[in-house]
Design an enzyme around this catalytic site. Sequence first.
Site, mmCIF file in Angstrom:
data_model
loop_
_atom_site.group_PDB
_atom_site.id
_atom_site.type_symbol
_atom_site.label_atom_id
_atom_site.label_comp_id
_atom_site.label_asym_id
_atom_site.label_seq_id
_atom_site.Cartn_x
_atom_site.Cartn_y
_atom_site.Cartn_z
ATOM 1 N N ASP A 1 -6.839 1.758 -8.026
ATOM 2 C CA ASP A 1 -5.496 2.022 -7.502
ATOM 3 C C ASP A 1 -4.427 1.124 -8.143
ATOM 4 O OD1 ASP A 1 -7.058 0.098 -6.040
ATOM 5 O OD2 ASP A 1 -5.537 0.031 -4.477
ATOM 6 N N GLU B 1 0.841 -1.194 0.000
ATOM 7 C CA GLU B 1 0.000 0.000 0.000
ATOM 8 C C GLU B 1 0.879 1.248 0.000
ATOM 9 O OE1 GLU B 1 -3.258 0.290 -0.090
ATOM 10 O OE2 GLU B 1 -4.117 -1.626 0.588
#
Length: 272
Positions: free
Chosen positions: A244, A198
């Site tokens: 994303d 992330e």
Amino acid sequence: MFKWLLLFAGAYLFYLWIKGKKQIKSKEASTPKPNSDKASKVVEPEAMVLCQHCKVHLPKSEAIMHEQRFYCCPEHLDTLDERGWIGSANWRLSPNQDVRPENISPDLVVIHHISLPPGEFKNKSASQYIIDFFQNKLDSNAHPYFAEIAGQKVSSHFLVTRSGELIQFVSTQNKAWHAGLSSFMGREKCNDFSIGIELEGDGESMFEEAQYKTLATLIKKLRSCHPNLQFAGHSDIAPDRKTDPGKYFDWKKFQKETDISLENLPYGLTSR
């Protein structure tokens, strides 16, 4: 006359006796006396510690300490160990994980972005919200959005904050809950064979140079143990659900800084 000789002889012997006494006292004074405090003080042996990486014992004063863990050398601090942990990362264990299926090793890295609350990553406390979320400790009353995601149980192997700090939540040997319903080149259930990373940010902002630097260093460490890794964005493996890492993630920069072969980037270098 004889009487005077005896008197002088006696006086001379008395003088020698007095001189001898003074010499004995002088020697006693010059001889160092044992220090009763030092004699009674027990010297404690130096504490020994265990290298987290190779398990060798070494004196605590010679060890490198990071987050109450000890390492015998910089190489072991910066290496992905055989248990799937990077010593120089900050460890924040997440309960949201499973063992991988038998005989499955990771061969895919999935890159994500995350911001809690959405778009507020410039707030210095934002990174802690992500940590709390992955550890099931997020206060649902701290922000209206947190009430919407309360009860979700997710995690990632790594988080790279805006400042470039590397945080690890799950061993690379285990399965983190980051990909969800997904498919990579015809293979379903990407969590089973992937490592999730992330990046703190959203789909509307550029990522920081410090994040690219930390990401490149992390990838090199992962590839040292898993040389055949392939790379994809979350949007590549779940295109109907996810966007994303987003259009502002620079895949060309990523490829250049990591020297990854184009064959291991099956979705190409175009930002998306």
